[in-house]
Scaffold this motif. Structure first.
Motif, PDB file in Angstrom:
ATOM      1  N   PHE A   1       0.572   1.214   9.495  1.00 38.29           N
ATOM      2  CA  PHE A   1       1.209   0.512  10.769  1.00 38.29           C
ATOM      3  C   PHE A   1       0.157   1.312  12.326  1.00 38.29           C
ATOM      4  O   PHE A   1       0.777   0.427  13.454  1.00 38.29           O
ATOM      5  CB  PHE A   1       2.745   0.818  11.062  1.00 38.29           C
ATOM      6  CG  PHE A   1       2.898   0.196   9.858  1.00 38.29           C
ATOM      7  CD1 PHE A   1       3.403  -1.026   9.515  1.00 38.29           C
ATOM      8  CD2 PHE A   1       3.680   1.340   8.960  1.00 38.29           C
ATOM      9  CE1 PHE A   1       3.746  -1.409   8.120  1.00 38.29           C
ATOM     10  CE2 PHE A   1       4.464   0.805   7.383  1.00 38.29           C
ATOM     11  CZ  PHE A   1       4.139  -0.452   7.192  1.00 38.29           C
ATOM     12  N   PHE A  50       8.068  -5.169  13.303  1.00 42.56           N
ATOM     13  CA  PHE A  50       7.273  -5.849  12.569  1.00 42.56           C
ATOM     14  C   PHE A  50       6.426  -6.783  13.483  1.00 42.56           C
ATOM     15  O   PHE A  50       6.625  -6.926  14.174  1.00 42.56           O
ATOM     16  CB  PHE A  50       8.114  -6.481  11.547  1.00 42.56           C
ATOM     17  CG  PHE A  50       8.572  -8.073  11.613  1.00 42.56           C
ATOM     18  CD1 PHE A  50       9.658  -8.656  12.165  1.00 42.56           C
ATOM     19  CD2 PHE A  50       7.694  -9.093  11.019  1.00 42.56           C
ATOM     20  CE1 PHE A  50       9.869  -9.577  11.929  1.00 42.56           C
ATOM     21  CE2 PHE A  50       7.708 -10.325  11.633  1.00 42.56           C
ATOM     22  CZ  PHE A  50       9.548 -10.474  11.983  1.00 42.56           C
ATOM     23  N   ASP A  59       1.334  -6.780   9.396  1.00 45.48           N
ATOM     24  CA  ASP A  59       1.634  -5.374   8.699  1.00 45.48           C
ATOM     25  C   ASP A  59       1.383  -5.838   7.270  1.00 45.48           C
ATOM     26  O   ASP A  59       1.887  -6.595   6.589  1.00 45.48           O
ATOM     27  CB  ASP A  59       3.339  -5.485   8.773  1.00 45.48           C
ATOM     28  CG  ASP A  59       3.351  -4.596  10.003  1.00 45.48           C
ATOM     29  OD1 ASP A  59       2.752  -4.794  10.582  1.00 45.48           O
ATOM     30  OD2 ASP A  59       4.926  -4.670  10.732  1.00 45.48           O
TER      31      ASP A  59
END
Ligand code: SF4
Ligand code: SF4
Ligand code: SF4
Length: 326
Positions: free
Chosen positions: A289, A306, A310
């Protein structure tokens, strides 16, 4: 040129005299030559107690919750500043109630590496650059500083605090070019060998004293899951399954939050290398990430947000494969 200790005392005096903070949290000499401890200073006169430590292994952000309602200044190398940033992101601390006196950090020494240099350690003189003079009951030794540094300092990516209100002058060590070497050594092993390492190095040696949890600035739940009895999530004995569960759950609770200050490992009376667990999760957060904890008080936490792009294959592939759907 003044030393870091002199700069810290001068800056702390100014902060207290100008009312920028009511308390300064920093370090002072401990009871042994290779021990420093966290201290709180309330008046300009008391700042003579403050030092820049060679052995500042406990993170002073850990005591912030005891000073709620007061404006607190912290002597902040990178990992202390980052812990405060996470506490701000999590609503535990208000950014305008802390004053970060940033210090470009030359890294701290590992007390156990110094302790092992002689039967009795009488004095330690650290130049904070290249060398450390250790006077023992058997004589004097000059040791390269790099050999005595803590493992988390050798692997540190942010010796200069990323967030501060004031940055003292000084030279930080360079960010580590190989922060995950120790993790990669374990990753390179077969699954069974990794499990064996976990059992032998961590589970079988842990006495469940919880010093690691208590030392962590980010383990602040009023009731930890290990202390809960209704429901009882985990047994309280040294049963290997319970102990393994404690370490795995604790590591996951710190995923995307741990700032690798190393306080947990330094507090462990059994010298268990438990930072490797949180370091592994730090590596995963960075590679999957591009996330590092404690860099921006305004940014969302890793597990509270998010992006559409992702990666998710690590979550679904195994299960779908098992179901024959991919
Ligand atoms: S982890 Fe980094 S910032 Fe923290 S004491 Fe070590 S070198 Fe300094
Ligand atoms: S888990 Fe250990 S290294 Fe991570 S923030 Fe807590 S005390 Fe520091
Ligand atoms: S400090 Fe060490 S011995 Fe104590 S619970 Fe943590 S890992 Fe186990």
């Amino acid at each position: 040129m003044s030393t870091l200790t002199e700069k810290i005392r001068e800056a702390a005096q100014k902060v207290l005299a100008e009312g920028l903070a009511e308390v300064v949290l920093g370090y002072t000499q401990g009871s042994l030559p290779y021990r420093n401890r966290v201290t709180a200073v309330n008046t300009p006169e008391e700042t003579s107690r403050l030092i820049w430590p060679s052995f500042g292994v406990l993170n002073p952000a850990n005591v912030l919750h005891k000073l709620k309602g007061k404006k607190v200044a912290l002597i902040s190398p990178g990992c202390v500043s980052r812990a405060v940033v996470v506490l701000c992101q999590e609503g535990q601390v208000k950014r305008d109630e802390v004053y970060l006196l940033g210090v470009p950090c030359p890294g701290m020494l590992d007390p156990s590496k110094v302790r092992d240099l002689g039967k009795k350690i009488l004095r330690v003189e650290d130049d904070f650059k290249e060398k450390v003079l250790v006077v023992t009951s058997e004589g004097e030794k000059i040791v390269a500083r790099e050999e005595l540094l803590r493992q988390n300092c050798l692997e540190c990516r942010h010796p200069t605090p990323p967030v501060y209100d004031e940055l003292l002058e000084g030279e930080a060590r360079k960010p580590s070019p190989s922060p995950y070497q120790k993790v990669e050594e374990i990753e390179a092993r077969e699954v069974s060998a990794r499990w064996q390492w976990f059992q032998e190095a961590v589970v079988s040696r842990c006495i469940r004293c919880y010093a690691c949890r208590n030392a962590c600035p980010l383990c602040y739940c009023p009731t930890c899951f290990v202390d809960d009895s209704r429901p009882q999530w985990v047994g309280k004995t040294r049963d290997p399954v319970d102990t393994a569960l404690y370490h795995l759950v604790r590591a996951y609770h710190l995923a995307g939050r741990c700032v690798d200050c190393g306080s947990c490992e330094a507090a462990c009376p059994m010298d268990i290398p438990l930072r490797l667990l949180t370091k592994k999760l730090e590596k995963e957060a960075l590679s999957a990430f591009s996330f590092e904890s404690g860099l921006d008080p305004e940014a969302p936490l890793l597990l509270t947000t998010f992006r559409e792009e992702d990666p998710e294959d690590f979550m679904i592939t195994q299960e779908l494969k098992a179901l024959g759907k991919i």
